[in-house]
Write a protein that holds these residues in place. Structure first.
Motif: not given
Length: 152
Positions: A81-107
């Motif tokens: 519970k001491a470490t907070a979840p994080t989020c990462f922005i990743e490139k979206d390979g299917t739609r080019g530069d219009e969209t991206c993927i935001i991924r939440f990692h909690a452990g």
């Protein structure tokens, strides 16, 4: 039993194998990797730029545009519970530069969760609605996109 020695007066058998297996299955059920629950919102509204002002009016409005997002992700059973979840922005390979993927990692005990969002620059000022906190087992991420004003 050999390692623990002989039973003496006042000793009693504590538990049985069935209870240990039951505890083990309860622990596995509680801490198995699973997707977190979430409540998300997309903020859309009209963009009244110079082009839209000349071609549209309030009776015939322009198409709505994504202005920002609100993510509320619930992590009630985190192991650390001491470490907070994080989020990462990743490139979206299917739609080019219009969209991206935001991924939440909690452990441990939670799988990663990802969403496809519009790929624009975020406005990170609190005055304009930015919020990134983790309290009470809930990750709050609110952001709006920067608005670029036309100037001569």
């Amino acid at each position: 039993m050999k390692a623990m020695g002989e039973m003496e007066e006042g000793d009693a058998v504590f538990g049985s194998n069935a209870e240990v297996v039951n505890f083990d299955s309860e622990w596995r059920d509680k801490y198995r990797p699973r997707k977190p629950k979430y409540v998300n919102r997309v903020h859309t509204s009209y963009e009244w730029n110079k082009y839209n002002q000349t071609h549209y009016d309030h009776e015939n409005p322009p198409p709505k545009v994504v202005q920002g997002y609100k993510f509320n992700i619930f992590y009630p059973d985190l192991l650390d519970k001491a470490t907070a979840p994080t989020c990462f922005i990743e490139k979206d390979g299917t739609r080019g530069d219009e969209t991206c993927i935001i991924r939440f990692h909690a452990g441990p005990s939670y799988e990663d969760i990802a969403f496809r969002i519009v790929n624009k620059e975020w406005d990170r000022s609190r005055k304009n609605g930015f919020k990134h906190t983790f309290d009470g087992g809930i990750l709050h991420l609110y952001f709006n996109f920067k608005r670029h004003r036309y100037r001569r």
